[in-house]
Scaffold this active site. Structure first.
Site, PDB file in Angstrom:
ATOM      1  N   ARG A  98       0.800  -1.228   0.000  1.00  0.00           N
ATOM      2  CA  ARG A  98       0.000   0.000   0.000  1.00  0.00           C
ATOM      3  C   ARG A  98       0.831   1.274   0.000  1.00  0.00           C
ATOM      4  O   ARG A  98       0.477   2.231  -0.692  1.00  0.00           O
ATOM      5  CB  ARG A  98      -0.985  -0.005   1.165  1.00  0.00           C
ATOM      6  CG  ARG A  98      -1.994  -1.150   1.144  1.00  0.00           C
ATOM      7  CD  ARG A  98      -2.400  -1.548  -0.241  1.00  0.00           C
ATOM      8  NE  ARG A  98      -3.508  -2.514  -0.274  1.00  0.00           N
ATOM      9  CZ  ARG A  98      -3.735  -3.315  -1.296  1.00  0.00           C
ATOM     10  NH1 ARG A  98      -2.932  -3.299  -2.349  1.00  0.00           N
ATOM     11  NH2 ARG A  98      -4.757  -4.143  -1.283  1.00  0.00           N
ATOM     12  N   ASP A 127      -7.079  -1.340   4.518  1.00  0.00           N
ATOM     13  CA  ASP A 127      -6.442  -0.676   3.383  1.00  0.00           C
ATOM     14  C   ASP A 127      -6.811   0.793   3.267  1.00  0.00           C
ATOM     15  O   ASP A 127      -6.004   1.615   2.847  1.00  0.00           O
ATOM     16  CB  ASP A 127      -6.769  -1.414   2.083  1.00  0.00           C
ATOM     17  CG  ASP A 127      -5.889  -2.631   1.876  1.00  0.00           C
ATOM     18  OD1 ASP A 127      -4.820  -2.696   2.517  1.00  0.00           O
ATOM     19  OD2 ASP A 127      -6.256  -3.507   1.078  1.00  0.00           O
ATOM     20  N   SER A 181     -12.799 -12.836  -2.037  1.00  0.00           N
ATOM     21  CA  SER A 181     -12.067 -11.756  -2.702  1.00  0.00           C
ATOM     22  C   SER A 181     -10.577 -12.007  -2.563  1.00  0.00           C
ATOM     23  O   SER A 181     -10.115 -12.587  -1.567  1.00  0.00           O
ATOM     24  CB  SER A 181     -12.441 -10.400  -2.096  1.00  0.00           C
ATOM     25  OG  SER A 181     -12.016 -10.330  -0.748  1.00  0.00           O
TER      26      SER A 181
END
Length: 407
Positions: A98, A127, A181
Site C-alpha cells: 500500500r 487498506d 475476494s
C-alpha cells in the site's frame, strides 16, 4: 469536501474500480487519471488500459507501471531485514504494497495537476487507513476520495445495476456472488470473505492459488542456497539476481513444495477480527533464510534487541504507518544491525516446510574453538564461569534470603 477537478484513481481494471471510475465522473463531474501498478500479481495489465479508454479516459491520463523491482528493493527487503511478522504469523503481504501504491498516486497527482486521489478500499478494512495515512504523510494538502464510504451502492446487486446503467462490461463470473475476494502481489495472495467468513469452517482447497497442496508436493526434498549481502538476498544457488528475480525464483520453489500457506484470524486496525487465507511461498523461504544467516552474523545484544523491536515495527506496517518517523527510526536501527549479515544459507524444502540446514559467512561470529567439546587449546577458561555465575546469582540470593526471613 469541495468537489475535485481531477482525481488519480488506483485502478485495477476490475469491476469495482471500473464502477468507481464512472462514479467519480458522474458524482463529481471531474477528470479521472488511472494508475495501475504491476506488483507481480500475475495478471495481464494491458486490459486495464483498454477498459479505461472504453470508459472515456484519455490515453495520456492512463498510467500502467512495472514497479516490481522497486516494490521488492525498497519495501519488501527492508521489511524482511526486520523479520517482520504481525501477530506471530502474518508476513504482511498486503500491508507492504500500500505505501508504494500511495506514493505513486501522490506523485502522479503532482505530475498531472490533480487535486485528489481515490482508492477502492472499503470502510471496514485496513487498506483505507494504509492508503490515506501514506497519502497524507507525502502530501498533507491532498484530498482523498473513498467511494465505498460515500456512495449508496451497498450491495452486489446495486453495483451490477450501476454497471449496466453506465455500459460497464461485467464478466459473467461476476454476475453471481464471488466465492471470496483476492488481493495479490509478488509477495503473496490474500483471500477473504464469502466461503472464508466462518472461521469454524475449513477453507476449500480451491482457495489456494500460489501453492500446490503440500500432500501433493514432491516426495523428495530439494536443497537450495540463498546468498545475502547486508541483510538482503542477492543470489540463489550462486547465481546473482535482482531483488524481484530473487523473490520470483523463491516463489517458484515455494509453489512447487507447498510452502507458505496460512489460515489466520487477525485483529484489524479498525477493531474487528478477520479471517484470511494467505500464501507467501517465497517470503516464507526468505524469512527462514534471513534468520539462518543472522544466527551466525548477529551478536546476541543486537539480535535480541532487534527481536524485541520487531512486533512494534510489524504493527506500524500493518496499521499503515510506513511513512511515519517512528518506522524510519526503527528502520535505521534495523539496517545498522545488518552491516555484517552477509553469507550463504542452505535450505531444505519439503512438503510445506522449509528448514535451515547449513550457513556460512566470512563475517561469522561463530567460534568453533570456543564451543568445541574437544580440547580448546586454552581458548576458553571454564573456571571463569564460576565468578560469572556468582555475580549473576547475587541478586537472586539476596532476594531468597529476605523471602525466607518473612515466610
Amino acid at each position: 469536501m469541495t468537489a475535485p477537478k481531477k482525481v488519480v484513481l488506483a485502478y485495477s481494471g476490475g469491476l469495482d474500480t471500473s464502477i468507481i471510475l464512472k462514479w467519480l465522473q458522474t458524482e463529481y463531474g471531474c477528470e479521472v487519471v488511472t494508475f495501475t501498478a504491476d506488483l507481480g500479481q500475475g495478471e495481464e495489465l494491458e486490459p486495464a488500459r483498454a477498459k479505461a479508454e472504453l470508459l472515456g479516459i484519455k490515453p495520456e491520463n492512463i498510467f500502467i507501471e512495472d514497479v516490481r523491482e522497486e516494490f521488492v528493493r525498497d519495501f519488501v527487503f527492508p521489511m524482511f531485514r526486520a523479520n517482520a511478522i504481525y501477530e506471530g504469523q502474518y508476513l504482511l503481504g498486503t500491508s507492504i504494497a500500500r505505501p508504494l501504491i500511495s506514493k505513486r498516486l501522490v506523485e502522479i497527482a503532482e505530475m498531472t495537476g490533480a487535486d485528489a486521489v481515490a482508492h477502492g478500499a472499503t470502510g471496514k478494512g485496513n487498506d483505507q487507513v494504509r492508503f490515506e495515512l501514506a497519502a497524507y504523510a507525502l502530501n498533507p494538502e491532498i484530498k482523498v476520495i473513498a467511494p465505498w464510504r460515500e456512495w449508496d451502492l451497498s450491495s452486489r446487486t446495486r453495483l451490477l445495476e450501476f454497471a449496466e446503467q453506465h455500459q460497464i462490461p461485467v464478466a459473467k463470473d461476476k454476475r453471481g456472488e464471488a466465492p471470496f475476494s483476492v488481493d495479490a502481489n509478488m509477495l503473496h495472495t490474500s483471500s477473504e470473505g464469502k466461503v472464508l467468513e466462518d472461521p469454524a469452517e475449513i477453507a476449500p482447497e480451491y482457495v489456494h492459488q500460489r501453492t500446490v497442496n503440500p500432500e501433493d508436493a514432491p516426495d523428495t526434498p530439494e536443497f537450495i542456497e540463498v546468498g545475502f549481502e547486508k541483510g538482503d538476498a542477492v543470489s540463489i544457488n550462486g547465481e546473482a539476481m535482482s531483488p524481484a528475480t530473487v523473490l520470483e525464483t523463491l516463489n517458484e520453489y515455494g509453489r512447487k513444495h507447498g510452502i507458505g500457506r496460512l489460515d489466520f484470524v487477525e485483529n484489524r486496525f479498525v477493531g474487528m477480527k478477520s479471517r484470511g487465507v494467505y500464501e507467501t511461498p517465497g517470503g516464507t523461504i526468505l524469512l527462514e533464510a534471513h534468520r539462518g544467516i543472522e544466527q551466525i552474523t548477529l551478536d546476541s545484544g543486537s539480535g535480541h534487541l532487534k527481536d524485541s523491536l520487531m512486533p512494534r515495527y510489524a504493527e506500524l506496517i500493518y496499521n499503515g504507518f510506513w511513512y511515519s518517523p517512528e518506522r524510519e527510526m526503527l528502520q535505521a536501527a534495523i539496517d545498522k544491525s545488518q552491516e555484517h549479515v552477509t553469507g550463504t544459507v542452505t535450505l531444505k524444502l519439503y512438503k510445506g516446510s522449509v528448514f535451515t540446514v547449513a550457513r556460512a559467512s566470512d563475517h561469522s561470529l561463530y567460534s568453533e574453538a570456543h564451543v568445541t567439546f574437544e580440547d580448546d587449546a586454552g581458548a576458553y577458561d571454564q573456571k571463569d564461569a564460576a565468578g560469572f555465575i556468582q555475580l549473576n546469582a547475587l541478586r537472586l540470593k539476596l532476594l531468597a534470603a529476605r523471602n525466607r526471613r518473612f515466610k
